[in-house]
Write an enzyme that holds these catalytic residues in place. Structure first.
Site, short mmCIF file in Angstrom:
data_model
loop_
_atom_site.label_atom_id
_atom_site.label_comp_id
_atom_site.label_asym_id
_atom_site.label_seq_id
_atom_site.Cartn_x
_atom_site.Cartn_y
_atom_site.Cartn_z
N GLU A 51 -7.12 -0.14 6.21
CA GLU A 51 -7.09 -0.35 4.76
C GLU A 51 -5.68 -0.37 4.18
OE1 GLU A 51 -11.27 1.40 3.15
OE2 GLU A 51 -9.77 2.93 3.51
N VAL A 52 -4.84 -1.17 4.77
CA VAL A 52 -3.45 -1.23 4.28
C VAL A 52 -3.34 -2.32 3.21
CG1 VAL A 52 -1.05 -1.55 4.91
CG2 VAL A 52 -2.62 -0.40 6.49
#
Lengths: 547, 547
Positions: free
Chosen positions: A338-339
């Site tokens: 989830e960057v």
């Protein structure tokens, strides 16, 4: 050693197997009251036979050890723990019996534990196999009474757990009985990695509570405590190299010292459980900047970690150096999920840095993950990363990378096809914070789904249930974990064929309800099994065994 | 002894008080980091002074005992328990410090406990007062270091709890510190009876869980465990005189032996907690008839117990005889609530019996309760009855009866006006299964409401929070009990004037949140304080101290 547990014991095995069969056949065929068609052991052992004799267990049960590894402090401590569990009800009774002269002759007076290696290193794939025989010592048997044999102390621990589950307190005779004896059990896990993730960043869990959770894991034969220590919300761990990092803790009371972490690792090791630590980078790391604001792209845009600065990687290296002293397990989790790179694209100095190097934000994500992997590998760690890294740049990932699936189905098949190892945690089934997933969907989720070649199946290390902490704190974590984590635990331990056929409402559900009540008896707050939503209270009065 | 705790220590008191004041005044006036305006002790002690010095506590803290009751096994065991609590974080550190030569000089090396009586009988009104002084031993003070003085071992236990709450682990120095020293505390409870009811009939609680609950009660200085053992749903307790009674248990595994009950009583006594047992008759007793169907009016109409048979009262007498051996507490609860007499009116032989005696069903209810009271009194018990008995036939109740309020407000005022003793459990505030009652309404409910004369106030023994079991089982009982039971505990322990003024959102709420986190640290699953409904999970990530 993995998957070949019994090689050195073939003769013993043959001998004891024939003894078991002959004892079983020789028994009276009148069914005992507790001769149920189901075997109330959780997770189900690999192979077993049982009879129909009922044996009593001496409340003064003694331990005899043998083998070069038998005289281990780990074995002795575990025996003491399990004796306290087995004889919870009878502590006052044996004395009482002695005074009144009531039955003082027991069938089982001694538990013999044989450990064939004195190597107590606990690593991925350590031999957890064991054999367990429980029969009345009638002077003829060479096995005699209760015997656990294992190649390592960790196999002995698994055998002790199984033995404790065979023992039940009988309120009629006020003694501990083993029903359906003689028991002959040959057991080993299907997967080497059977994990539970705990998130101590969204909520802080006191060390005592972490220990309770680890202890309860051992009851279901789970063997990896995935400690998701830090996330964007808080940074609770002490890092001596960068002592301001834990300024990112919620309060000064919600912290773990280095010594706390050591203690957790040692506590877990004594239960055959490895601790896999995680630092989730470069996203999920906002809390790092509380102590060192230079780690943020800017004070107004705080995640992911600033990819441009050497300082960022110095801090990562410092953390990994300090953690390497604490966590001996070969796997280390580097996160990578989830960057959202918006801060990189919008912060002037980062934007400039990207332009100078002709890199996109996505390139920088890859750059960051690979650089962190190099640091971890240089410190003799095998990196684990969430699946986004594999999904985004599989061809660049270090080939030693363990891909940790979470987003959905089909990732492990793709990862092992490319030669990567994989851990299965499909969020649709094994994310414990998904409260709407019933026990049976947890139970039937299969880590090898879609992987048919044996050589590829062997790349699936196992799986992990994940207890994310947004709505889990000390007050509700155990009932969110249990009983559903146990459903996954049997999936990962027991033979696939043995638990994948038939109607699980008949073959598994009553056993899981029984195991839930066993957890309750041991003080673990496992929730009712069949509620529509996990961790909900019982809907009305009733027996533990039916809720 | 009740309410006059310090009579024999007047000189000591004066002396130590002046020392406290002089030490306090002599202190450096620079505020320490933890010099908060609030005193984070729960429940708030009766009288106390504090300073602004910070003292360190030796992880090898030793115990010194004095007084004729000091050398008590209860005191020594409690000291060991509290030492484990106080030094949860530091078990590995003291050794580490020794090796590295870090600070090994502590301000407090010894806890002295003086107990002035060797009478360890635990009864209603036992002296629970204590004085606690914590100051640095600078060679001049005659008190020195940490000293608890009490008239009984039970007062010493309360002092130990308070001492443990003064100790907090400091992550900076990695040692246990006492802030705001010197501390001088003179403490005693406002009410003699501070109870918690647990219902083990709607759900069975394993003995280990009951012990966890009793242990947690001691942290809030509650002192009566009201064991609502049996109800219509199940009969879990062994009664040797009528061995078929526990056939009414849910399953053969959901039972308590006589030895279990003894063990619970002894466990509670070691924590200064009395066990008040209850058999709720003649209603709420359907489960009795599983073993002895003659106790039912008929197999189709099973409650209340058959009033017509001698056998019914023989069974009650047998139960009370067996229980008298287990439960030494002078109070015994005979229930008497919610008696629906329809079965009596509709079952032919009962109807006939009533007609023969010219009795209404209501008369028979009175007859039953009074007869049960006589049996209990004949066995040297003081009967407690739910308020319906008082509401229905106050003039006939034995004058020794303790009236247990639950239906609503105003009952204790009426009961004490007629000379009865009373226990306050107004369901609108102190029924823990009412999940919509917020902490502040629990906190402000006042057992003496509407009772102004001192002589009448003295008839209110205290109060009790009630954890009914319809939707409470092992998985959720602790978070339903805590933190709200603590709100009632402070109401019952602390001085009314000290906790009834000011804005409790400022004076009590932060302290209760702190106590909730203290419970969490000790492994008790206390729920967030400010959720709209009790026992709900946290609504999002955050610090324990703010939820």
């Amino acid at each position: 050693m993995l998957y070949d547990p019994f090689k050195s014991h073939f003769l013993f095995l043959i001998l004891s197997f024939s003894l078991c069969v002959s004892q079983t056949l020789a028994l009276n065929s009148v069914p005992e009251p507790d001769a149920s068609a189901l075997t109330y052991l959780w997770p189900l052992p690999s192979e077993f036979t049982s009879g129909n004799r009922t044996l009593s267990v001496d409340p003064d049960l003694s331990l005899a050890v043998a083998g070069i590894g038998g005289n281990s402090a780990i074995v002795r401590a575990a025996f003491d723990r399990y004796r306290a569990i087995i004889f919870k009800h009878t502590s006052g009774i044996s004395i009482f019996s002695r005074f009144t002269g009531r039955s003082s002759v027991y069938d089982i007076n001694k538990l013999k534990i044989i450990v064939n290696s004195d190597n107590e290193e606990l690593q991925l794939g350590v031999d957890e196999s064991y054999t367990l025989f429980v029969s009345k010592n009638d002077g003829k048997s060479i096995i005699g009474e209760a015997t656990i044999e294992a190649n390592t102390v960790y196999g002995a621990l698994r055998g002790l757990e199984t033995f404790s589950q065979l023992c039940s307190f009988d309120y009629g005779t006020k003694s501990v009985l083993v029903y359906k004896a003689p028991w002959c059990i040959w057991d080993k896990p299907r997967f080497a990695f059977r994990g539970l993730l705990l998130d101590t960043s969204r909520h802080y869990f006191p060390i005592y509570v972490i220990k309770q959770i680890i202890e309860s894991m051992s009851y279901a034969k789970l063997n990896v405590f995935h400690w998701h220590i830090i996330d964007e919300e808080s940074f609770p761990l002490e890092v001596p190299a960068y002592p301001k990092l834990w300024k990112g803790s919620y309060t000064k009371w919600e912290r773990y010292t280095v010594e706390d972490a050591y203690e957790i690792v040692n506590f877990a090791k004594a239960r055959g459980i490895n601790v896999m630590a995680e630092i989730d980078i470069p996203g999920h790391a906002e809390s790092w900047g509380t102590g060192y604001p230079d780690l943020w792209p800017s004070t107004s845009c705080r995640e992911p970690l600033d990819v441009t600065k050497n300082f960022t990687f110095d801090v990562i290296s410092g953390i990994l150096t300090d953690m390497r002293k604490i966590f001996p397990f070969e796997l280390f989790h580097l996160g990578g999920d989830e960057v959202n790179t918006d801060c990189w694209s919008s912060t002037p100095h980062v934007k400039q840095w990207l332009q100078d190097r002709n890199m996109t934000a996505k390139d920088a994500y890859k750059y960051f993950v690979l650089k962190a992997q190099e640091i971890a590998i240089s410190k003799n760690w095998t990196p684990v990363n969430w699946e986004e890294t594999f999904n985004s740049f599989a061809e660049n990932l270090n080939p030693r990378t363990v891909v940790h699936n979470w987003l959905g189905a089909g990732v492990c098949p793709k990862a092992v096809a490319k030669g990567f190892k994989c851990i299965f945690s499909n969020q649709g089934f094994w994310y414990l914070d998904h409260l709407d997933v019933p026990w049976n969907e947890v139970y039937t989720a299969e880590p090898l789904e879609g992987i048919n070649e044996t050589s590829k199946q062997e790349l699936v290390l196992g799986g992990e249930v994940c207890m994310w902490g947004e709505t889990a704190d000390t007050s509700d974590v155990q009932q969110t974990i249990w009983p559903r984590a146990a459903a996954a635990a049997e999936r990962m331990w027991s033979r696939r064929d043995a638990i994948s056929t038939g109607n699980i409402t008949l073959t598994a559900l009553p056993r899981l309800q029984y195991f839930r009540c066993l957890l309750n008896r041991r003080g673990v707050q496992a929730a009712p099994v069949t509620n529509k939503y996990a961790r909900r209270p019982p809907t009305g009065a009733g027996s533990c065994y039916e809720q």
